[in-house]
Design a protein around this motif. Structure first.
Motif, mmCIF file in Angstrom:
data_model
loop_
_atom_site.group_PDB
_atom_site.id
_atom_site.type_symbol
_atom_site.label_atom_id
_atom_site.label_comp_id
_atom_site.label_asym_id
_atom_site.label_seq_id
_atom_site.Cartn_x
_atom_site.Cartn_y
_atom_site.Cartn_z
ATOM 1 N N LYS A 104 -67.922 12.223 -35.943
ATOM 2 C CA LYS A 104 -66.898 13.221 -35.828
ATOM 3 C C LYS A 104 -65.725 12.975 -36.693
ATOM 4 O O LYS A 104 -65.160 12.085 -36.539
ATOM 5 C CB LYS A 104 -66.777 13.451 -34.445
ATOM 6 C CG LYS A 104 -67.931 13.744 -33.436
ATOM 7 C CD LYS A 104 -67.350 14.245 -32.074
ATOM 8 C CE LYS A 104 -68.491 14.408 -31.334
ATOM 9 N NZ LYS A 104 -68.416 14.664 -29.882
ATOM 10 N N ALA A 105 -65.472 13.799 -37.631
ATOM 11 C CA ALA A 105 -63.992 13.693 -38.424
ATOM 12 C C ALA A 105 -63.170 14.033 -37.575
ATOM 13 O O ALA A 105 -62.808 15.027 -36.936
ATOM 14 C CB ALA A 105 -64.362 14.609 -39.763
ATOM 15 N N GLY A 106 -62.188 12.877 -37.623
ATOM 16 C CA GLY A 106 -60.613 12.915 -36.925
ATOM 17 C C GLY A 106 -59.971 14.134 -37.610
ATOM 18 O O GLY A 106 -59.983 14.438 -38.820
ATOM 19 N N ARG A 107 -58.928 14.647 -36.984
ATOM 20 C CA ARG A 107 -57.741 15.392 -37.529
ATOM 21 C C ARG A 107 -56.785 14.612 -38.389
ATOM 22 O O ARG A 107 -56.205 15.036 -39.210
ATOM 23 C CB ARG A 107 -56.892 16.122 -36.586
ATOM 24 C CG ARG A 107 -57.625 16.913 -35.546
ATOM 25 C CD ARG A 107 -56.783 17.781 -34.525
ATOM 26 N NE ARG A 107 -57.388 18.634 -33.761
ATOM 27 C CZ ARG A 107 -57.385 18.396 -32.343
ATOM 28 N NH1 ARG A 107 -57.180 17.407 -32.070
ATOM 29 N NH2 ARG A 107 -58.058 19.263 -31.672
ATOM 30 N N GLY A 112 -50.062 14.799 -40.829
ATOM 31 C CA GLY A 112 -49.096 13.937 -41.407
ATOM 32 C C GLY A 112 -48.743 13.047 -40.138
ATOM 33 O O GLY A 112 -48.863 13.457 -38.853
ATOM 34 N N ARG A 113 -47.828 12.143 -40.395
ATOM 35 C CA ARG A 113 -47.359 11.036 -39.136
ATOM 36 C C ARG A 113 -46.150 11.450 -39.022
ATOM 37 O O ARG A 113 -45.189 11.671 -39.809
ATOM 38 C CB ARG A 113 -47.535 9.560 -39.591
ATOM 39 C CG ARG A 113 -48.809 9.052 -39.954
ATOM 40 C CD ARG A 113 -49.732 9.017 -38.748
ATOM 41 N NE ARG A 113 -49.070 8.300 -37.636
ATOM 42 C CZ ARG A 113 -49.586 8.157 -36.223
ATOM 43 N NH1 ARG A 113 -50.652 9.040 -35.854
ATOM 44 N NH2 ARG A 113 -49.029 7.399 -35.360
ATOM 45 N N LEU A 214 -44.185 19.898 -39.460
ATOM 46 C CA LEU A 214 -45.165 20.848 -39.463
ATOM 47 C C LEU A 214 -45.531 21.596 -40.755
ATOM 48 O O LEU A 214 -46.655 21.823 -40.827
ATOM 49 C CB LEU A 214 -44.270 21.908 -38.913
ATOM 50 C CG LEU A 214 -44.393 21.739 -37.212
ATOM 51 C CD1 LEU A 214 -43.668 22.936 -36.461
ATOM 52 C CD2 LEU A 214 -45.810 21.803 -36.628
ATOM 53 N N ARG A 215 -44.610 21.617 -41.473
ATOM 54 C CA ARG A 215 -45.107 22.380 -42.888
ATOM 55 C C ARG A 215 -46.060 21.646 -43.767
ATOM 56 O O ARG A 215 -46.879 21.929 -44.419
ATOM 57 C CB ARG A 215 -43.640 22.756 -43.875
ATOM 58 C CG ARG A 215 -43.014 23.812 -43.241
ATOM 59 C CD ARG A 215 -41.836 24.217 -44.043
ATOM 60 N NE ARG A 215 -41.124 25.391 -43.363
ATOM 61 C CZ ARG A 215 -40.098 25.807 -43.925
ATOM 62 N NH1 ARG A 215 -39.118 25.127 -44.405
ATOM 63 N NH2 ARG A 215 -39.407 26.964 -43.453
ATOM 64 N N ALA A 216 -45.913 20.242 -43.704
ATOM 65 C CA ALA A 216 -46.685 18.987 -44.379
ATOM 66 C C ALA A 216 -48.152 19.350 -43.487
ATOM 67 O O ALA A 216 -49.072 18.769 -44.227
ATOM 68 C CB ALA A 216 -46.175 17.790 -44.446
ATOM 69 N N SER A 217 -48.166 19.591 -42.276
ATOM 70 C CA SER A 217 -49.167 19.418 -41.373
ATOM 71 C C SER A 217 -49.897 20.728 -41.457
ATOM 72 O O SER A 217 -50.676 20.892 -40.185
ATOM 73 C CB SER A 217 -49.230 18.671 -40.095
ATOM 74 O OG SER A 217 -48.643 17.354 -40.397
ATOM 75 N N SER A 218 -49.574 21.753 -42.086
ATOM 76 C CA SER A 218 -49.940 23.126 -41.702
ATOM 77 C C SER A 218 -51.482 23.500 -41.551
ATOM 78 O O SER A 218 -51.846 24.187 -40.822
ATOM 79 C CB SER A 218 -49.350 24.057 -42.857
ATOM 80 O OG SER A 218 -49.836 23.890 -43.979
ATOM 81 N N ARG A 243 -49.131 14.584 -30.421
ATOM 82 C CA ARG A 243 -49.280 13.029 -29.956
ATOM 83 C C ARG A 243 -50.294 12.228 -30.764
ATOM 84 O O ARG A 243 -49.962 11.027 -30.970
ATOM 85 C CB ARG A 243 -49.805 13.110 -28.449
ATOM 86 C CG ARG A 243 -49.011 13.532 -27.118
ATOM 87 C CD ARG A 243 -49.581 13.515 -26.046
ATOM 88 N NE ARG A 243 -50.372 14.495 -25.789
ATOM 89 C CZ ARG A 243 -49.814 15.823 -25.193
ATOM 90 N NH1 ARG A 243 -48.603 15.927 -24.996
ATOM 91 N NH2 ARG A 243 -50.770 16.700 -24.966
ATOM 92 N N ALA A 244 -51.355 13.080 -31.477
ATOM 93 C CA ALA A 244 -52.081 12.263 -32.351
ATOM 94 C C ALA A 244 -51.227 11.846 -33.636
ATOM 95 O O ALA A 244 -51.738 10.696 -34.319
ATOM 96 C CB ALA A 244 -53.172 13.088 -32.923
ATOM 97 N N ALA A 245 -50.300 12.533 -33.858
ATOM 98 C CA ALA A 245 -49.233 12.265 -35.207
ATOM 99 C C ALA A 245 -48.091 11.208 -34.719
ATOM 100 O O ALA A 245 -47.325 10.781 -35.603
ATOM 101 C CB ALA A 245 -48.722 13.318 -35.685
ATOM 102 N N GLY A 246 -47.951 10.905 -33.534
ATOM 103 C CA GLY A 246 -47.106 9.863 -33.092
ATOM 104 C C GLY A 246 -45.795 10.570 -32.353
ATOM 105 O O GLY A 246 -44.981 9.857 -32.157
ATOM 106 N N TRP A 247 -45.732 11.819 -32.134
ATOM 107 C CA TRP A 247 -44.716 12.334 -31.419
ATOM 108 C C TRP A 247 -44.757 12.190 -29.943
ATOM 109 O O TRP A 247 -46.035 12.202 -29.265
ATOM 110 C CB TRP A 247 -44.788 14.043 -31.590
ATOM 111 C CG TRP A 247 -44.317 14.449 -33.152
ATOM 112 C CD1 TRP A 247 -45.264 14.703 -34.224
ATOM 113 C CD2 TRP A 247 -43.048 14.441 -33.899
ATOM 114 N NE1 TRP A 247 -44.901 14.831 -35.243
ATOM 115 C CE2 TRP A 247 -43.225 14.848 -35.055
ATOM 116 C CE3 TRP A 247 -41.737 14.233 -33.258
ATOM 117 C CZ2 TRP A 247 -42.127 14.912 -35.979
ATOM 118 C CZ3 TRP A 247 -40.677 14.441 -34.237
ATOM 119 C CH2 TRP A 247 -40.929 14.891 -35.569
#
Length: 265
Positions: A104-107, A112-113, A214-218, A243-247
């Motif tokens: 399964k391909a992850g997001r 972005g991180r 958010l704009r980089a991860s749209s 959370r997946a991005a580290g927030w």
């Protein structure tokens, strides 16, 4: 084999199925797919035209979790809301293929991180006020999803300050047009429409970093809008992405003050 199961029953009633010894009420479409798989134990794969929402609604999750233990489920083609004469419904062509090794391909490929070395606490706020009751004669801006299209978010006065959400906010639509080009930063207090999602940060610099992220991860954000009717994004989906991005993300109710930060020292 191509399936086109019933999408719904009058009154919105569900269908009872038994799954791992538990009796569940699920959507007609999910029940139909599950029973086909149950009745055909040697099935190698099927395709189905399904209402888009059936892949994402909460009550059908146990069904898809059980199916995905033995099958790869992929949404292949999105069908427009008017693909079927006499109906307005977002549908999708789904393939369900048996596989011994699910990859399964992850997001993360287009996610972005979060920035390093700074506090990454963020609160997810779902707007609460319907447009029809927005004007309550108050002096606080009311912001609806349509107000996010311009370069400057003005909103409309008349909102009740008691319903306002304070703080440094990054806004995007919860319902309707997807996020691209409609992600804006505002300083509260503002009254949020129930068609708006907000991310609240602890200071303006953090809000700027969130806006940039958010704009980089749209693409990742846009892919989480689903629905058989109006496409929308859920608090849960937003939290999972963050959370997946580290927030360090948590959900809070609209109109509440910012809470203590959980960032590690």
């Amino acid at each position: 084999m191509l399936l086109n199961p019933p999408y719904s029953f009058r009154g919105g009633s569900g269908v009872a199925i038994e799954l791992a010894g538990t009796r569940l009420s699920v959507s007609p479409a999910a029940a139909f797919v599950w029973r086909v798989i149950e009745e055909l134990p040697n099935l190698s794969g099927i395709a189905a035209i399904l209402p888009e929402g059936v892949l994402h609604n909460i009550r059908d999750r146990p069904v898809w979790a059980a199916i995905e233990r033995e099958f790869a489920v992929s949404a292949r083609v999105s069908l427009g809301a008017r693909s079927f004469r006499g109906a307005v419904v977002n549908a999708v062509l789904v393939t369900i293929d048996r596989t011994d090794s699910l990859v399964k391909a992850g997001r993360s490929a287009h996610l972005g991180r979060a920035p390093l070395g700074v506090c990454n606490c963020v609160e997810i706020v779902r707007g609460r006020v319907p447009v029809r009751v927005a004007d309550q004669g108050g002096d606080t801006p009311f912001i609806h999803s349509t107000d996010l299209a311009g370069a400057v978010v003005l909103g409309k006065t008349g909102g009740n300050r008691a319903l306002a959400t304070p703080g440094h906010l990054v806004l995007f639509p919860r319902v309707g047009p997807r996020s691209a080009g409609r992600t804006r930063m505002v300083d509260g207090p503002v009254v949020l429409s129930d068609c708006v999602m907000a991310l609240r940060l602890r200071d303006r610099n953090s809000a700027i970093r969130m806006l940039e992220w958010l704009r980089a991860s749209s693409d990742a954000l846009d892919s989480e809008y689903h629905g058989t009717g109006a496409r929308h994004i859920t608090v849960e989906a937003v939290g999972t992405l963050l959370r997946a991005a580290g927030w360090n993300a948590k959900h809070v109710r609209a109109s509440t003050a910012i809470s203590a930060c959980d960032c590690a020292p």
